[in-house]
Write an enzyme that holds these catalytic residues in place. Sequence first.
Site, mmCIF file in Angstrom:
data_model
loop_
_atom_site.group_PDB
_atom_site.id
_atom_site.type_symbol
_atom_site.label_atom_id
_atom_site.label_comp_id
_atom_site.label_asym_id
_atom_site.label_seq_id
_atom_site.Cartn_x
_atom_site.Cartn_y
_atom_site.Cartn_z
ATOM 1 N N ASP A 1 0.833 -1.205 0.000
ATOM 2 C CA ASP A 1 0.000 0.000 0.000
ATOM 3 C C ASP A 1 0.870 1.258 0.000
ATOM 4 O O ASP A 1 0.644 2.198 -0.775
ATOM 5 C CB ASP A 1 -0.902 0.026 1.235
ATOM 6 C CG ASP A 1 -1.953 -1.056 1.260
ATOM 7 O OD1 ASP A 1 -3.063 -0.812 0.780
ATOM 8 O OD2 ASP A 1 -1.661 -2.146 1.773
ATOM 9 N N THR B 1 -6.992 -4.790 -0.082
ATOM 10 C CA THR B 1 -5.827 -5.097 0.747
ATOM 11 C C THR B 1 -6.024 -6.378 1.551
ATOM 12 O O THR B 1 -5.084 -7.168 1.718
ATOM 13 C CB THR B 1 -5.522 -3.924 1.702
ATOM 14 O OG1 THR B 1 -5.230 -2.754 0.930
ATOM 15 C CG2 THR B 1 -4.324 -4.230 2.581
#
Length: 358
Positions: free
Chosen positions: A110, A178
Amino acid sequence: MAPMGIRLSPLGMAVFCLLGLGVLYHLYSGFLAGRFAFFMLSEPAAGGPEAPHGSAPGGAVDLRELLAVSVLAAVRGGEEVKRVREGNVLNAKAKGKTREGAEEQLTTGDLLSNRRMFYLLKGAFPAVQINSEERVDTADQETVSWDHSIPEDIKQKIQPKEVPAESVTVWIDPLDATQEYTEDLRQYVTTMVCVAVNGKPVIGVIHKPFSSYTAWAMVDGGSNVKARSSYNEKTPRIIVSRSHAGKVEQVARQTFGNKTVIIPAGGAGYKVLALLDVPEKNQEEADVYIHVTYIKKWDICAGNAVLRALGGHMTTLTGEEISYTGSDGNEGGLIASINMNHKALIEKLPDLEKTSHK
């Protein structure tokens, strides 16, 4: 007796005028010099330096150039996402909880993807507002340059179009899905960039890092992706978040019948691609995408733009258009479709709006 008066000699008049001119010169010379310098900086001579790419006189940006940089940013971010996952150096940790109480994961993928995407876009378009899912740490600032090249497929399909820089907001999702990324469910993972003009999504880019597939589209411009040719409006295949399948299934089957198929999946980008003609062997197909709770705008803006460009719709569950200005969240859930009667779908699923607030 004749009135008395004062007479000035020609020499005195000349001295008086020269003094006046001296005062005026002192007052205005600085102002005029400043204006002259501004003019010279603003209007370079032939052969001199040109205005930077991505901007134009009057604070405008070219949407074709912004599309090209957005595609590049999504791909560059995807490279970081893939490298971290394949190196198994995720360093996953919880960054908070969703409104439903689930932990939100944050990984090295990320952060590195976010840094690469943000600084590439910011370097190319410094006057444009950029909203990202992850915080940008100035200590990690890096220079990511754009060589000003525009891919041939974009050149062929998209004409230059300038808009005021202050009307543009860019939304980036450096790693969509995610949770699935940490579970190594790679097919759901995407990186996304969206450009909104006056709150309306006009450019969308959805990139799948693990297959190198990229879908892009521009409203009133063109795209490299198409809608599928056939849809089932009577008993649609409905794609939903993995955690929401139970909430949607009962209402959907009561509405459309027991043959309705519910497809649990991860990632908003993946779900929008399910509505399109995507040449991906591990991409599921659906007729409708439904989300019944609060969702962040960087999750959905790119998909919204792609659907709009292809004639589709993404609205709240009550049929309201979603504005990509102001807060970063969308409160009203969403329903997305293409080549279907969107209004009729909303009218058939009235209970889902109530479900979105639970």
